[in-house]
Write a protein that holds these residues in place. Sequence first.
Motif, PDB file in Angstrom:
ATOM      1  N   CYS B  33       0.836  -1.195   0.000  1.00  0.00           N
ATOM      2  CA  CYS B  33       0.000   0.000   0.000  1.00  0.00           C
ATOM      3  C   CYS B  33       0.871   1.244   0.000  1.00  0.00           C
ATOM      4  O   CYS B  33       2.013   1.212   0.460  1.00  0.00           O
ATOM      5  N   TRP B  36      -1.432   4.483   4.633  1.00  0.00           N
ATOM      6  CA  TRP B  36      -1.789   3.585   5.729  1.00  0.00           C
ATOM      7  C   TRP B  36      -2.359   4.434   6.867  1.00  0.00           C
ATOM      8  O   TRP B  36      -2.267   5.658   6.833  1.00  0.00           O
ATOM      9  N   VAL B  37      -2.998   3.764   7.832  1.00  0.00           N
ATOM     10  CA  VAL B  37      -3.602   4.490   8.945  1.00  0.00           C
ATOM     11  C   VAL B  37      -2.892   4.101  10.237  1.00  0.00           C
ATOM     12  O   VAL B  37      -2.672   2.916  10.487  1.00  0.00           O
ATOM     13  N   THR B  38      -2.496   5.094  11.018  1.00  0.00           N
ATOM     14  CA  THR B  38      -1.895   4.776  12.316  1.00  0.00           C
ATOM     15  C   THR B  38      -2.794   5.289  13.425  1.00  0.00           C
ATOM     16  O   THR B  38      -3.590   6.211  13.231  1.00  0.00           O
ATOM     17  N   GLU B  39      -2.643   4.679  14.570  1.00  0.00           N
ATOM     18  CA  GLU B  39      -3.435   5.036  15.730  1.00  0.00           C
ATOM     19  C   GLU B  39      -2.457   5.310  16.862  1.00  0.00           C
ATOM     20  O   GLU B  39      -1.608   4.482  17.171  1.00  0.00           O
ATOM     21  N   THR B  40      -2.531   6.505  17.446  1.00  0.00           N
ATOM     22  CA  THR B  40      -1.628   6.838  18.543  1.00  0.00           C
ATOM     23  C   THR B  40      -2.463   7.057  19.796  1.00  0.00           C
ATOM     24  O   THR B  40      -3.418   7.825  19.777  1.00  0.00           O
ATOM     25  N   GLU B  55      -1.640   8.262   6.706  1.00  0.00           N
ATOM     26  CA  GLU B  55      -0.303   8.759   6.372  1.00  0.00           C
ATOM     27  C   GLU B  55       0.128   8.284   4.989  1.00  0.00           C
ATOM     28  O   GLU B  55      -0.324   7.254   4.491  1.00  0.00           O
ATOM     29  N   PRO B 100      12.305   9.702   6.257  1.00  0.00           N
ATOM     30  CA  PRO B 100      11.961   9.594   7.681  1.00  0.00           C
ATOM     31  C   PRO B 100      10.545   9.075   7.892  1.00  0.00           C
ATOM     32  O   PRO B 100      10.196   8.697   9.006  1.00  0.00           O
ATOM     33  N   TYR B 101       9.721   9.077   6.842  1.00  0.00           N
ATOM     34  CA  TYR B 101       8.331   8.635   6.979  1.00  0.00           C
ATOM     35  C   TYR B 101       8.129   7.197   6.513  1.00  0.00           C
ATOM     36  O   TYR B 101       7.024   6.680   6.546  1.00  0.00           O
ATOM     37  N   ASP B 102       9.174   6.559   6.062  1.00  0.00           N
ATOM     38  CA  ASP B 102       9.090   5.195   5.531  1.00  0.00           C
ATOM     39  C   ASP B 102       7.964   5.080   4.514  1.00  0.00           C
ATOM     40  O   ASP B 102       7.189   4.116   4.525  1.00  0.00           O
ATOM     41  N   ARG B 104       8.240   4.878   1.267  1.00  0.00           N
ATOM     42  CA  ARG B 104       8.582   4.185   0.019  1.00  0.00           C
ATOM     43  C   ARG B 104       8.760   2.703   0.270  1.00  0.00           C
ATOM     44  O   ARG B 104       9.175   2.297   1.348  1.00  0.00           O
ATOM     45  N   LEU B 163       4.339  15.696  10.656  1.00  0.00           N
ATOM     46  CA  LEU B 163       5.039  14.617  11.347  1.00  0.00           C
ATOM     47  C   LEU B 163       6.547  14.815  11.257  1.00  0.00           C
ATOM     48  O   LEU B 163       7.067  15.251  10.225  1.00  0.00           O
ATOM     49  N   ALA B 164       7.230  14.471  12.338  1.00  0.00           N
ATOM     50  CA  ALA B 164       8.695  14.534  12.419  1.00  0.00           C
ATOM     51  C   ALA B 164       9.261  15.795  11.756  1.00  0.00           C
ATOM     52  O   ALA B 164      10.129  15.699  10.886  1.00  0.00           O
TER      53      ALA B 164
END
Lengths: 313, 177
Positions: B33, B36-40, B55, B100-102, B104, B163-164
């Motif tokens: 993909c 993607w979706v992250t949950e913090t 993200e 930094p966001y991974d 790729r 982010l970052a």
Amino acid sequence: MKEELFVSGREIPNIDPFLHIWHWQIPIYLFLGGLAAGILFFAALFTVIGKEKEMTATVKWGTFLVPGALVLGLLMLFLDLKHQMFFWRLYTTIRMDSPMSWGAWVLMIITPMSFLWVASYLKELVPEWKWKYKWIESLLEWVETNRRAIAWVMMALAVILGIYTGILLSAFNARPLWNNAILGPLFMVSGMSTGVATVMWMSKSHSERRILGSIDLLLIIVELFFITHMFMGMRAGSEVMIQAADLFLGGQFTVSFWVFVIILGLVFPAILEVLELIGYKIPIAIPVILILVGGLVFRFIMVEAGQITRYLY
Amino acid sequence: MRYAMAIDTKKCVGCSDCVVACQTENNVPIGYCRDWVTETVAGSYPNVEIELRTERCNHCDNSPCVRCCPTGASHIVDGGVVLVTPEECIGCGACIQSCPYDARYSHPDGYVDKCTFCNHRVIRGEQPACVAVCPTKCMYFGDLDDPNSDVSNALKNRKYKALAPEAGTKPHIFYLI
């Protein structure tokens, strides 16, 4: 304080494990590239200052390892590529911002150069050797007459090649362990140390060994200084850098790094070299093998550890 | 022209529709993909907060992936969109290391793949697939240089973050908080 308890959702089994994109090929290349750079640098240096007679192993016989090391190293780089049939794209462009582009071009120049250097000394090793074609003979004659100038160029390229092995890693802002300016010089010095140690093993002359032994000792001291510097810089850096340094100062790489790289790979061989210099008889193979293994382990650890230092996740 | 995206973390419910829309629109291979979706979860009971974020590539101004690419396969096109040309990519992995966001990943065919901000749709005047399908309408896409675009309006009246930011890449995905 609002502390993040957990971050989830970034669980993509086909992607996340493979973000760790560099495997065993890269550290092996870094080792071979550093070794080749070390041997070529000192071969060129002693040619330039006119010590071909005294330092035969350094100037002549040691360099016979270089073409093999570079070709094997290039093969490693090729194996690492995921879109291999397009590798020639490296040579359709020059990109100043990309260390990998620099490295690809330097390798393209220094590899044939090392072949020429070795070929020009082949007749001294095998007197009855005959080249099949006339043009090779005349090319090698040209190399012999211009050897001093070639040595200057080779010395500069060897420095770029040696530094490149470190800059390849340090150019990545997103991997905090790698992203420090000292990594290039550190990898260069480490590579030179492995190169000098290998030549020292090949040398049969006592005086040459003494000179190489003192050079190697100096390189090891500089390397230890650079490593200290690197950790001091990281400890004084941002949070991700402190976390990166902590991998080596109590984290998962502490034992492998301090035992195999610092103690067995640098400090112990340095002590043996000092003992050798003040007159004790030490079998030369012991410090040399320790330095070579230490150099290889150092590169494996740096490549592995760098890839787990991240900004997110 | 500078394309950017704003995502309202208060409206996102984490349904992953954006992920599926992207996979469908861009023919992303199964199991891969581009977003993607992250949950913090942050804080301590009883003051616990949850944040859901969708993200993707941040299409940074100061993009390390473009600078480290040895062949020029990674490049920036009109609107600041970072793209990869598969026929120029050698799969060396440098850009994957540099992000930094991974964002790729290595496509099964060998080249590196990533979010394109649906450039093929945007040049036709459409929204990116993820934005178009969002059922809570929590995503805003548009031109930052245009003060009346969706994204400019979204950023005008709300607090937002990236982010970052300490990675220094000048990211262009903003999260309304």
